[in-house]
Design an enzyme around this catalytic site. Structure first.
Site, PDB file in Angstrom:
ATOM      1  N   GLN A 107     -30.647 108.413  22.902  1.00  0.00           N
ATOM      2  CA  GLN A 107     -31.075 108.784  21.532  1.00  0.00           C
ATOM      3  C   GLN A 107     -30.074 108.874  20.284  1.00  0.00           C
ATOM      4  O   GLN A 107     -29.990 108.175  19.329  1.00  0.00           O
ATOM      5  CB  GLN A 107     -32.055 109.879  21.250  1.00  0.00           C
ATOM      6  CG  GLN A 107     -32.719 110.078  20.263  1.00  0.00           C
ATOM      7  CD  GLN A 107     -34.112 109.356  20.145  1.00  0.00           C
ATOM      8  OE1 GLN A 107     -34.877 109.424  21.060  1.00  0.00           O
ATOM      9  NE2 GLN A 107     -34.293 108.695  19.163  1.00  0.00           N
ATOM     10  N   LYS A 122     -33.567 115.594  22.210  1.00  0.00           N
ATOM     11  CA  LYS A 122     -34.681 115.182  23.005  1.00  0.00           C
ATOM     12  C   LYS A 122     -35.065 116.592  23.613  1.00  0.00           C
ATOM     13  O   LYS A 122     -34.355 117.350  23.984  1.00  0.00           O
ATOM     14  CB  LYS A 122     -34.501 114.309  23.988  1.00  0.00           C
ATOM     15  CG  LYS A 122     -35.753 113.307  24.419  1.00  0.00           C
ATOM     16  CD  LYS A 122     -35.841 112.371  23.432  1.00  0.00           C
ATOM     17  CE  LYS A 122     -37.057 111.476  23.830  1.00  0.00           C
ATOM     18  NZ  LYS A 122     -37.101 110.237  23.178  1.00  0.00           N
ATOM     19  N   GLY A 161     -42.614 112.694  18.460  1.00  0.00           N
ATOM     20  CA  GLY A 161     -43.415 112.458  19.823  1.00  0.00           C
ATOM     21  C   GLY A 161     -42.628 111.716  20.693  1.00  0.00           C
ATOM     22  O   GLY A 161     -41.612 110.929  20.446  1.00  0.00           O
ATOM     23  N   ASP A 162     -43.315 111.586  22.013  1.00  0.00           N
ATOM     24  CA  ASP A 162     -42.761 110.796  22.997  1.00  0.00           C
ATOM     25  C   ASP A 162     -44.080 110.456  23.790  1.00  0.00           C
ATOM     26  O   ASP A 162     -45.127 110.963  23.513  1.00  0.00           O
ATOM     27  CB  ASP A 162     -41.429 111.274  23.310  1.00  0.00           C
ATOM     28  CG  ASP A 162     -40.706 109.999  24.148  1.00  0.00           C
ATOM     29  OD1 ASP A 162     -40.001 109.263  23.690  1.00  0.00           O
ATOM     30  OD2 ASP A 162     -40.820 110.034  25.749  1.00  0.00           O
ATOM     31  N   ASN A 236     -49.027 104.334  22.733  1.00  0.00           N
ATOM     32  CA  ASN A 236     -48.571 103.900  21.299  1.00  0.00           C
ATOM     33  C   ASN A 236     -47.496 102.622  21.215  1.00  0.00           C
ATOM     34  O   ASN A 236     -47.790 101.921  20.696  1.00  0.00           O
ATOM     35  CB  ASN A 236     -47.921 105.109  20.587  1.00  0.00           C
ATOM     36  CG  ASN A 236     -47.285 104.885  19.397  1.00  0.00           C
ATOM     37  OD1 ASN A 236     -46.368 104.358  19.351  1.00  0.00           O
ATOM     38  ND2 ASN A 236     -47.980 105.428  18.358  1.00  0.00           N
TER      39      ASN A 236
HETATM   40  N1  GLU Z   1     -39.310 109.205  20.973  1.00  0.00           N
HETATM   41  C1  GLU Z   1     -39.121 108.139  20.417  1.00  0.00           C
HETATM   42  C2  GLU Z   1     -37.906 107.545  20.668  1.00  0.00           C
HETATM   43  O1  GLU Z   1     -37.743 107.415  22.053  1.00  0.00           O
HETATM   44  C3  GLU Z   1     -39.046 108.505  18.843  1.00  0.00           C
HETATM   45  C4  GLU Z   1     -38.214 109.584  18.576  1.00  0.00           C
HETATM   46  C5  GLU Z   1     -38.300 110.142  16.851  1.00  0.00           C
HETATM   47  O2  GLU Z   1     -39.001 109.412  15.899  1.00  0.00           O
HETATM   48  O3  GLU Z   1     -37.664 111.179  16.510  1.00  0.00           O
HETATM   49  O4  GLU Z   1     -36.984 106.941  19.812  1.00  0.00           O
END
Ligand code: GLU
Length: 449
Positions: A107, A122, A161-162, A236
């Site tokens: 991330q 995360k 989300g994830d 999603n």
């Molecule tokens: N979980 C998503 C990613 O892997 C979105 C993370 C977010 O919007 O903060 O990027």
């Protein structure tokens, strides 16, 4: 460099996903460290591999039978060199600190690629939402956020989300946040439209993936139009990948869940996609039911210990793994190469095992790493944060335009960075190099802290 990886493995030997993600970045940035001795002097790489903070906490809640349940909650605040920590929450039984560390590490680079001021984080829990009632999910989310609340804030750390965390869970957590803080600020993204959420945030990861893929194909004078596409997952990311593929004239032919996949030779059209959305988001059913409804589709149940996934052996032009990490192994990659797939666009985070990625990179398939091609989701979270800071809303057209611009810019930056360091057209190296340099410069500027 190998000593850095050895040290990471020695410190936390039971975190293979984190080792895998770290190794990929370390492999990419050798020439950058050669060219920039200041990055080595300041031990930037070593510092990026260590989370700034890791939080682990207990989540007690009561199920529908009146039984007390205990889960573990986590937040990994990986890096804040270029902005507040930002990244999703995952609720899945496989969640443990190693998974979250790999995701938070990815991330950090992904967020740097978006060009927006967001650091990397995360979090999540080993809570399994599958089969739970709305009431159980609500009570879990409330108890989870009661603890997480003290560690987050709209300028500190902004979760989203994830896997296992969608608009329902974000709603319950945002409600808890408001109750505790008596404040309506954008502490979470992925909020509902009408209560602080951004238009197109739900669609953004899948749409962004297809935009990115279109950029890759345009670069070789081709297009997604008319392409037959394999998609895995049915959450999603997969849903909105299928949707954007349809908008752009492609033909998606598969989706999957943890029990198996469907192959629809005639293609998944708008009506069938609407059925998938209802099945997965409202009824929370299994993808098997698709094949019961549509006779053009065949269902293939996942075999226990299967050596490869037959989904990746179906003849197609493009492949979009949108389910989860390490879902594509070396045998699958060999099948994709054998079948002459033109493009593999990662919608999930690190869906290719390290051996599989190597096979693909050594072939002439166009291949984008998730940190570049799935960055549209978090980029639109960044756009949601901007709207929340400004106290206003953007139109759908404005968000879509910005999303397309960001995906194009990521594509250009990956290509330029890879070319500059002698890895022409290598999107993996380009993504790692571009984002590493950005975070490294900020790290040095802010001193040894
Ligand atoms: N979980 C998503 C990613 O892997 C979105 C993370 C977010 O919007 O903060 O990027």
């Amino acid at each position: 460099m190998s000593d850095i990886l050895e040290n990471v493995k020695k410190r936390d030997p039971h975190e293979p996903e984190f080792h895998q993600a770290a190794e990929e970045v370390i492999d990419s940035i050798g020439p950058v460290l050669e060219k920039h001795p200041e990055f080595r002097k300041h031990k930037v790489l070593e510092r990026l591999l260590e989370p700034e903070r890791q939080i682990s906490f207990k989540v007690s809640w009561v199920d529908d039978q009146g039984e007390v349940q205990v889960n573990r909650g986590y937040r990994v605040q990986m890096n804040s060199a270029i902005g507040p920590y930002k990244g999703g929450l995952r609720f899945h039984p496989s969640v443990y600190p190693g998974i979250l560390k790999f995701l938070a590490f990815e991330q950090t680079f992904k967020n740097a690629l978006t060009g927006l001021p967001m650091g990397g984080g995360k979090g999540g829990s080993d809570f399994n939402p599958k089969g739970k009632s709305d009431g159980e999910v609500m009570r879990f989310c409330q108890n989870f956020f009661m603890e997480l609340n003290r560690h987050v804030g709209h300028r500190i750390d902004v979760p989203a989300g994830d896997i296992g965390v969608g608009s329902r869970e974000i709603g319950y957590m945002f409600g808890t946040y408001k109750k505790l803080s008596n404040e309506f600020t954008g502490v979470l993204t992925g909020k509902g439209v009408g209560w602080g959420g951004s238009l197109l945030r739900t669609e953004a990861t899948g749409y962004g993936l297809v935009y990115f893929s279109e950029n890759m194909l345009n670069h070789i004078n081709d297009s997604v139009k008319g392409k037959t596409c394999l998609v895995s997952g049915s959450g999603n990311v997969a849903q909105h990948t299928v949707e954007k593929l349809l908008h752009m004239g492609a033909k998606p032919i598969s989706v999957s869940d943890s029990s198996g996949f469907i192959y629809d030779e005639e293609g998944i059209d708008e009506d069938k996609l609407a059925y998938i959305k209802e099945l997965k988001n409202v009824k929370r059913g299994r993808i098997k039911e698709y094949a019961e409804k549509y006779s053009s589709a065949k269902y293939f149940a996942s075999e226990k210990d299967q050596s490869s996934n037959p989904l990746w052996d179906i003849k197609a032009d493009c492949a979009f793994p949108c389910a989860t990490q390490n879902e594509v192994n070396a045998k699958d990659a060999e099948n994709l190469v054998k079948n002459k797939v033109v493009l593999i666009g990662e919608g999930a985070n690190m869906p290719l095992e390290a051996d599989a990625a190597k096979i693909v990179i050594d072939s002439d398939i166009l291949y984008s790493p998730g940190k570049a091609s799935n960055a549209g989701g978090v980029a639109t979270s960044g756009i949601e944060m901007m709207q929340n800071y400004m106290g206003s809303y953007w139109s759908k057209e404005q968000v879509d335009k910005k999303l397309q611009e960001i995906m194009k810019e990521i594509h250009t930056n990956c290509l330029q960075a890879s070319e500059e360091y002698g890895f022409k057209n290598d999107y993996v190296k380009g993504a790692n190099i571009y984002s590493f340099k950005k975070v490294a410069r900020a790290t040095i500027a802010q001193g040894i802290i």
